[in-house]
Design a protein around this motif. Structure first.
Motif, short mmCIF file in Angstrom:
data_model
loop_
_atom_site.label_atom_id
_atom_site.label_comp_id
_atom_site.label_asym_id
_atom_site.label_seq_id
_atom_site.Cartn_x
_atom_site.Cartn_y
_atom_site.Cartn_z
N MET A 36 -10.02 -20.45 2.20
CA MET A 36 -10.21 -19.17 1.70
C MET A 36 -9.64 -18.06 2.63
N ALA A 37 -9.36 -17.08 2.22
CA ALA A 37 -8.72 -15.64 2.92
C ALA A 37 -9.73 -14.96 3.38
N GLY A 38 -9.86 -14.17 4.32
CA GLY A 38 -10.55 -13.23 4.96
C GLY A 38 -10.79 -11.89 4.06
N HIS A 39 -10.72 -11.80 2.77
CA HIS A 39 -10.55 -10.50 2.20
C HIS A 39 -12.28 -9.94 2.24
N THR A 40 -12.49 -9.46 3.44
CA THR A 40 -13.59 -9.00 3.81
C THR A 40 -14.33 -7.88 2.69
N ARG A 41 -13.50 -7.10 2.22
CA ARG A 41 -14.02 -6.22 1.35
C ARG A 41 -14.85 -6.83 0.13
N ASP A 60 1.67 -5.18 13.44
CA ASP A 60 0.95 -5.07 12.49
C ASP A 60 1.53 -4.59 11.29
N HIS A 61 1.15 -4.56 10.10
CA HIS A 61 2.11 -4.21 8.74
C HIS A 61 1.13 -3.42 7.73
N LEU A 62 1.32 -2.13 7.48
CA LEU A 62 0.61 -1.50 6.33
C LEU A 62 0.67 -2.33 5.07
N LEU A 63 1.88 -2.62 4.56
CA LEU A 63 1.72 -3.49 3.31
C LEU A 63 1.04 -4.73 3.40
N TRP A 64 1.61 -5.93 4.08
CA TRP A 64 1.17 -7.11 3.94
C TRP A 64 -0.18 -7.34 4.48
N HIS A 65 -0.90 -6.64 5.28
CA HIS A 65 -1.97 -6.83 6.03
C HIS A 65 -2.94 -5.65 5.29
N HIS A 66 -2.71 -4.38 5.71
CA HIS A 66 -3.72 -3.34 5.19
C HIS A 66 -3.76 -3.15 3.84
N ALA A 67 -2.81 -2.93 3.03
CA ALA A 67 -2.61 -2.86 1.54
C ALA A 67 -3.17 -3.96 0.88
N ALA A 68 -3.50 -5.26 1.39
CA ALA A 68 -3.66 -6.47 0.71
C ALA A 68 -5.37 -6.35 0.64
N HIS A 69 -5.96 -5.70 1.48
CA HIS A 69 -7.47 -5.39 1.33
C HIS A 69 -7.94 -4.79 -0.04
N THR A 70 -6.97 -3.60 -0.16
CA THR A 70 -7.43 -2.71 -1.21
C THR A 70 -6.71 -3.19 -2.65
N VAL A 71 -5.43 -3.97 -2.76
CA VAL A 71 -5.00 -4.56 -3.72
C VAL A 71 -5.68 -5.55 -4.35
N ASP A 72 -6.39 -6.34 -3.52
CA ASP A 72 -7.15 -7.70 -3.88
C ASP A 72 -8.67 -6.98 -4.35
N LEU A 73 -9.25 -5.87 -3.51
CA LEU A 73 -10.59 -5.51 -3.89
C LEU A 73 -10.36 -4.60 -5.46
N PHE A 74 -9.33 -3.97 -5.42
CA PHE A 74 -8.76 -3.22 -6.91
C PHE A 74 -9.35 -4.18 -8.02
N ALA A 75 -8.43 -5.40 -8.30
CA ALA A 75 -8.49 -6.32 -9.13
C ALA A 75 -9.74 -6.93 -9.19
N TYR A 76 -10.54 -7.28 -7.98
CA TYR A 76 -11.83 -7.99 -8.00
C TYR A 76 -13.03 -7.22 -8.56
N GLN A 77 -12.94 -5.85 -8.17
CA GLN A 77 -13.80 -4.86 -8.64
C GLN A 77 -13.73 -4.60 -9.97
N THR A 78 -12.35 -4.43 -10.76
CA THR A 78 -12.45 -3.88 -12.08
C THR A 78 -12.26 -5.30 -12.97
N GLY A 79 -12.18 -6.44 -12.51
CA GLY A 79 -12.20 -7.59 -12.93
C GLY A 79 -11.06 -7.43 -13.88
N SER A 80 -10.09 -7.08 -13.42
CA SER A 80 -8.79 -7.18 -14.34
C SER A 80 -7.49 -7.00 -13.59
N PRO A 81 -6.50 -7.78 -14.00
CA PRO A 81 -5.18 -8.01 -13.18
C PRO A 81 -4.46 -6.67 -13.02
#
Length: 324
Positions: free
Chosen positions: A123-128, A174-195
């Motif tokens: 698993m990956a640490g997508h903490t959100r 550190d990297h804004l796209l591959w690190h920090h944006a990853a949190h929100t990109v994943d959370l958005f799809a997870y919360q909406t339940g839509s790709p």
């Protein structure tokens, strides 16, 4: 594995997030942090002494050769994540890797393929996904009481020099796209339940010494019509962190770390959502439970792979715009 046997976990990474995982794992019954690896044996010794966990070990290879280690938590520099994840899986160890899983799509796909081939928990640490504030919103969505129309997210740091969360020099960038944006990109799809079906990005100037963009703006649209606007900066002098605004059909919610508020700034009690208010502890508990129960964890490598596909597409856009 049997429920009553102690799960022996090795921790790789003696920095700020390694300390968070060490503290979290100590609070989970039936778990022992049995070995610690850092960038040097001296640092591993100091970390083990400070945290009261494990035995210091000189390298991850040594850990992977230990028969009595069941699993590994990787809290190492981003550039090591994919290769170390692959090494853990090939050695027969369950693995949790801190975000991001990788900094390229091909490496992320290789990790997912290795998990599928070995059948181990990865698993990956997508903490959100685990923070109680976001879990509360997810529960309302699942119950059909709330639907996301837009997420507005700000990820702001002040990081013009290469220091970690403890103010210490980093050995990596550190990297804004591959690190920090990853949190929100994943959370958005997870919360909406839509790709995510549409994604756009622009970025500011590249820092002459760090070699990374210090400001970035991302737009996302999900298949169900929900949209997300994400602003990221390493130039912001405060407040620092990531702040989420959920705009929905029956209300507005603001998640600020582990606190949740209505759009009218009324605080919502989320203390009863989970057994802890610590998102790192909750993701570590999920990792341990998935190993004990022989099941796929929330935030498995397969579940988060679409996020990295989106990040790769955004990187292509940014490279094309900059002429790279």
């Amino acid at each position: 594995m049997t429920q009553d046997r102690t799960l022996r976990i090795a921790l790789a990474g003696g920095g700020a997030f390694g300390a968070k995982h060490a503290a979290a794992l100590r609070r989970i019954d039936g778990v022992e942090v049995a070995a610690v690896v850092s960038s040097s044996l001296d640092k591993a010794r100091k970390f083990a002494a400070d945290q009261g966990v494990g035995r210091p070990v000189a390298s991850l290879d040594e850990v992977l050769a230990m028969d009595d280690i069941d699993a590994v938590v990787l809290a190492t520099p981003t550039q090591m994540h994919a290769s170390q994840t692959l090494a853990c899986l090939e050695a027969g160890k369950h693995v949790q890797v801190e975000i991001p899983l990788a900094d390229s799509l091909s490496d992320a796909e290789a990790c997912v393929a290795a998990q599928e081939r070995t059948g181990l928990v990865a698993m990956a640490g997508h903490t959100r996904r685990f923070n109680p504030s976001h879990q509360w919103v997810k529960q309302r969505i699942t119950a059909g009481e709330f639907g996301i129309q837009q997420m507005d997210v700000q990820t702001y740091f002040f990081r013009r020099t290469n220091l970690n969360a403890l103010g210490q020099p980093r050995s990596w960038t550190d990297h804004l796209l591959w690190h920090h944006a990853a949190h929100t990109v994943d959370l958005f799809a997870y919360q909406t339940g839509s790709p995510v079906v549409q994604a756009n990005a622009i970025q500011g100037p590249v820092h002459p010494e760090l070699g990374i963009a210090m400001d970035m703006s991302i737009q996302l649209r999900a298949a169900n019509g929900a949209i997300c606007t994400l602003s990221l900066s390493f130039n912001n002098e405060g407040p620092l962190g990531t702040f989420f605004r959920y705009i929905g059909d029956t209300g507005t919610y603001l998640a600020r770390y582990d606190d949740l508020f209505t759009g009218k700034d009324e605080q919502i009690d989320v203390s009863g959502v989970a057994v802890s208010m610590d998102g790192i502890e909750l993701q570590d508990r999920e990792f341990v439970a998935a190993i004990r129960e022989g099941r796929e964890p929330n935030s498995s490598l397969a579940q988060v792979l679409p996020c990295y596909r989106t990040l790769a597409a955004l990187e292509q856009q940014l490279d094309a715009a900059s002429g790279a």
